[in-house]
Write a protein that holds these residues in place. Structure first.
Motif, PDB file in Angstrom:
ATOM      1  N   ILE A   1       0.881  -1.094   0.144  1.00 45.20           N
ATOM      2  CA  ILE A   1       0.057  -0.010  -0.040  1.00 45.20           C
ATOM      3  C   ILE A   1       0.894   1.230   0.041  1.00 45.20           C
ATOM      4  O   ILE A   1       0.451   2.092  -0.786  1.00 45.20           O
ATOM      5  N   ILE A   2       1.917   1.027   0.831  1.00 46.81           N
ATOM      6  CA  ILE A   2       2.896   2.387   0.900  1.00 46.81           C
ATOM      7  C   ILE A   2       3.558   2.498  -0.493  1.00 46.81           C
ATOM      8  O   ILE A   2       3.428   3.756  -1.045  1.00 46.81           O
ATOM      9  N   LYS A   3       3.992   1.737  -1.171  1.00 48.23           N
ATOM     10  CA  LYS A   3       4.289   1.684  -2.289  1.00 48.23           C
ATOM     11  C   LYS A   3       3.386   2.274  -3.442  1.00 48.23           C
ATOM     12  O   LYS A   3       3.673   3.121  -4.285  1.00 48.23           O
ATOM     13  N   ARG A   4       2.125   1.705  -3.402  1.00 45.39           N
ATOM     14  CA  ARG A   4       1.080   2.210  -4.371  1.00 45.39           C
ATOM     15  C   ARG A   4       0.945   3.832  -4.165  1.00 45.39           C
ATOM     16  O   ARG A   4       0.800   4.516  -5.012  1.00 45.39           O
ATOM     17  N   LYS A   5       0.687   4.095  -3.005  1.00 42.10           N
ATOM     18  CA  LYS A   5       0.574   5.527  -2.619  1.00 42.10           C
ATOM     19  C   LYS A   5       1.589   6.386  -3.096  1.00 42.10           C
ATOM     20  O   LYS A   5       1.493   7.574  -3.644  1.00 42.10           O
ATOM     21  N   GLU A   6       3.104   6.029  -2.764  1.00 37.99           N
ATOM     22  CA  GLU A   6       4.075   6.582  -3.610  1.00 37.99           C
ATOM     23  C   GLU A   6       3.975   6.985  -4.993  1.00 37.99           C
ATOM     24  O   GLU A   6       4.302   7.948  -5.645  1.00 37.99           O
TER      25      GLU A   6
ATOM     26  N   GLU B   1       1.143   6.732  -6.673  1.00 35.09           N
ATOM     27  CA  GLU B   1       0.162   7.611  -7.055  1.00 35.09           C
ATOM     28  C   GLU B   1       0.518   9.064  -6.842  1.00 35.09           C
ATOM     29  O   GLU B   1       0.095   9.782  -7.689  1.00 35.09           O
ATOM     30  N   LYS B   2       1.285   9.280  -5.747  1.00 27.28           N
ATOM     31  CA  LYS B   2       1.743  10.463  -5.358  1.00 27.28           C
ATOM     32  C   LYS B   2       2.698  11.237  -6.586  1.00 27.28           C
ATOM     33  O   LYS B   2       2.636  12.148  -7.041  1.00 27.28           O
ATOM     34  N   ALA B   3       3.745  10.064  -7.013  1.00 25.70           N
ATOM     35  CA  ALA B   3       4.309  10.467  -8.204  1.00 25.70           C
ATOM     36  C   ALA B   3       3.829  10.721  -9.332  1.00 25.70           C
ATOM     37  O   ALA B   3       3.901  11.654 -10.341  1.00 25.70           O
TER      38      ALA B   3
ATOM     39  N   LYS C   1       0.962  17.016 -12.651  1.00 23.30           N
ATOM     40  CA  LYS C   1       1.070  18.470 -12.337  1.00 23.30           C
ATOM     41  C   LYS C   1       2.000  18.843 -13.174  1.00 23.30           C
ATOM     42  O   LYS C   1       1.749  20.197 -13.524  1.00 23.30           O
ATOM     43  N   GLU C   2       3.252  18.447 -13.203  1.00 19.67           N
ATOM     44  CA  GLU C   2       4.162  19.090 -13.771  1.00 19.67           C
ATOM     45  C   GLU C   2       4.097  19.038 -15.405  1.00 19.67           C
ATOM     46  O   GLU C   2       4.340  20.230 -16.102  1.00 19.67           O
ATOM     47  N   ALA C   3       3.416  17.850 -15.835  1.00 11.24           N
ATOM     48  CA  ALA C   3       3.055  17.899 -17.359  1.00 11.24           C
ATOM     49  C   ALA C   3       2.162  18.984 -17.767  1.00 11.24           C
ATOM     50  O   ALA C   3       2.129  19.509 -18.916  1.00 11.24           O
TER      51      ALA C   3
END
Length: 636
Positions: free
Chosen positions: A297-302, A304-306, A312-314
């Protein structure tokens, strides 16, 4: 008093050959059994536990009872009288026993099936039947010892029967399994690498209470996201079948009446609901702790955040590129506009230079023609005047002048005069000069006006409508408007140039209105007065007035010398326009009454109400009537 021999209770099940350890766990989770054996007091407790005897202190059971304050808050009017009646007392009756151990199913416990329970009961009943244990009585020396041994055998056999009755009934077995020994501990924290080792057994232990079986596995690092979401969806919607029979709840069999029994049921429901909420909160805490520490779950959240940051950057880059593209397009458009303006300026300059060159060549050819015709003009015998030469210079183009000069150059005077006369008579329609007369083909002279130069051109006068449109346009398009004067020119719509509009704003708009023509402007702009028919007019009078109306026409008749007009039907006398008929006087009096002094446009309305009379005539008639009325009044 003889003590019990613990060795009589230490036996191995046929499923444990040679006493080797067996790997068992809830929901088949492999946990290795301990290699340590009990000794001392622990050995004595283990022996009693295997015998189905529990020596729990009565005080410990009483400490779990519900406080009397909670029961006192019941809305039933009999709560005070029932609060201490019918409670279960854990230490007053039979001691609590381990039903699975009595039937030899201690290693399986809640995993044991009905067939295993029946088979084990038959074996234990056959083995511990009092008739099969009669040989043990022979080892006792006294009658009291034999009787005590016999009671122990019968008690043990009855305990086996009670254990079978409880475990074979699904409802009683559920209640018993709910109170069975269970590890309620919840892991709170762990290292990321030990997550599956710590939380996996906890979920397996609590999975025994699930209504829906089988429960999904926690998995490992290689599990897919769909499997992880399915696992947590299952546990976040967890439904438990666990019962919560409280140690101090009420026994319905001890109810004194029907109302007492219902009151007991309500109290038991409250205690069970409270315990059920605590249980669900405990399971939810377990799931929340696991969800927060699950590396997947932590990996998926990271991720999703990335991904969110990447989008956002795009988006920011796309917006920036769009702005740069818009700025580039604006710059390109500006550059093209400047180039177009530059090319237009160069073209205008070239055109101006070309025109100046043509004018210079034209002046040169005119000077050449005047010099060639000087000899002929000075001699009047050839019939060529200076005006004829100027007319040729003003009407001919440069090429024509050059061609004429080439013909005249080097010729005799007679030939030069002839060529000049021919050139002067070749274009008689061309004007010679502004305001000169020229004979036409019939010999008649006509006034011909030469085109005026730029400084002599007369501007077209501004009409009143154009001035009003100009004033509105200046107010509608204030200073700062792009291409303001071109827009105002289009708004006026009469083809006025920008120079004319600029000049008019400084002259026409600043002129003060003529006070002498103010009333005329007012009459033109005002709304037409409301006309009303005369209230005193009749059809007969209208016909009489029509019959007496003079008719004059150049075709039907002419005015005679005695003041009459001749028409086709005969002479008709001319009526005096200042004369007032009785009908017109009555109409005037009625109109004066209908329109008082303070009425707007009074006399216009009065004149409209009187047929055939104007405002001035109505005013004069009113003055005469007023003077006549005053003279009559003074004579009386």
């Amino acid at each position: 008093m003889e003590t019990l021999n613990p060795q009589l209770f230490l036996t191995y099940s046929p499923e444990l050959p040679n006493g080797d350890p067996l790997y068992v766990s809830s929901n088949c989770l492999p946990i290795k059994s301990s290699n340590l054996e009990p000794a001392g007091h622990s050995f004595h407790s283990a022996a009693l536990l295997l015998a189905g005897i529990s020596n729990e202190d009565e005080s410990e059971a009483d400490s779990q009872s519900v406080s009397s304050d909670d029961r006192a808050q019941d809305s039933t009017p009999f709560a005070d009288s029932y609060s201490t009646k019918g409670k279960k007392k854990s230490g007053s009756g039979d001691q609590q026993q381990d039903h699975y151990a009595l039937l030899g199913l201690g290693h399986l416990r809640f995993l044991a099936t009905e067939d295993q329970i029946r088979k084990s009961y038959r074996e234990m009943a056959l083995k511990h039947h009092p008739d099969k244990q009669a040989a043990l009585l022979l080892g006792e020396l006294t009658e009291d010892a034999k009787q005590k041994k016999k009671d122990e055998i019968e008690t043990h056999f009855k305990a086996i029967q009670e254990a079978y009755e409880v475990l074979i009934d699904p409802v009683k077995r559920r209640i018993y399994d709910s109170t069975d020994e269970f590890d309620d501990d919840i892991p709170t924290d762990c290292a990321p690498k030990d997550f599956f080792k710590v939380f996996g057994p906890a979920f397996m232990r609590n999975g025994r209470w699930s209504v829906n079986q089988p429960i999904p596995s926690l998995g490992d690092d290689s599990s897919s996201i769909a499997e992880v979401d399915k696992f947590y969806d299952f546990w976040y919607t967890f439904k438990s079948w666990r019962e919560f029979p409280h140690a101090d709840e009420y026994d319905l069999e001890q109810a004194e009446s029907r109302e007492h029994k219902r009151w007991m049921e309500r109290q038991n429901a409250k205690l069970q609901e409270k315990a059920r909420k605590v249980e669900y909160a405990r399971v939810r805490t377990l799931v929340d702790n696991a969800y927060r520490r699950d590396p997947r779950i932590i990996k998926r959240k990271e991720m999703e955040k990335a991904e969110k940051q990447r989008k956002k950057e795009a988006k920011y880059l796309a917006k920036k590129l769009q702005e740069e593209e818009a700025a580039r397009a604006a710059e390109e458009e500006k550059r093209k506009k400047e180039e177009a303006e530059k090319l237009a300026a160069e073209a205008a300059l070239n055109q101006k230079r070309l025109k100046e060159k043509e004018k210079k060549l034209l002046r040169k050819e005119k000077t050449r023609l005047r010099s060639l015709a000087g000899v002929v003009v000075s001699n009047k015998d050839f019939g060529v005047s200076e005006s004829d030469v100027e007319m040729i210079c003003g009407s001919f183009e440069m090429e024509q002048l050059r061609e004429l000069c080439d013909k005249v150059d080097g010729k005799e005077s007679e030939e030069v005069a002839r060529l000049l006369r021919t050139a002067a008579n070749k274009n008689p329609e061309k004007p010679q000069e502004n305001g000169t007369q020229k004979p036409d083909s019939k010999g008649k002279t006509q006034q011909v006006t030469l085109p005026l130069s730029g400084s002599e051109k007369k501007e077209k006068p501004w009409s009143r409508e154009e001035i009003e449109m100009l004033r509105k346009g200046v107010q509608k398009y204030p200073k700062g408007t792009s291409r303001r004067w071109e827009v105002i020119s289009e708004y006026i719509g009469t083809g006025r140039s920008v120079d004319e509009i600029l000049k008019a704003t400084k002259t026409v708009l600043l002129q003060k209105p003529d006070s002498g023509k103010a009333f005329d402007s007012f009459l033109e702009k005002r709304k037409p007065a409301q006309t009303i028919a005369s209230p005193l007019s009749t059809r007969v009078e209208l016909s009489e007035s029509a019959s007496t109306t003079p008719v004059a026409s150049s075709e039907t008749g002419s005015a005679s010398a005695n003041g009459s007009v001749s028409v086709a039907n005969g002479p008709v006398p001319v009526v005096d326009p200042e004369a007032w008929s009785e009908t017109q006087e009555r109409a005037l009096i009625q109109a004066l009454k209908a329109f008082p002094k303070d009425a707007s446009q009074r006399w216009e309305r009065v004149a409209a109400a009187v047929p055939g009379k104007t405002v001035v005539q109505c005013k004069k008639k009113f003055a005469l009537m007023k003077e006549s009325f005053r003279s009559k009044k003074s004579a009386e």
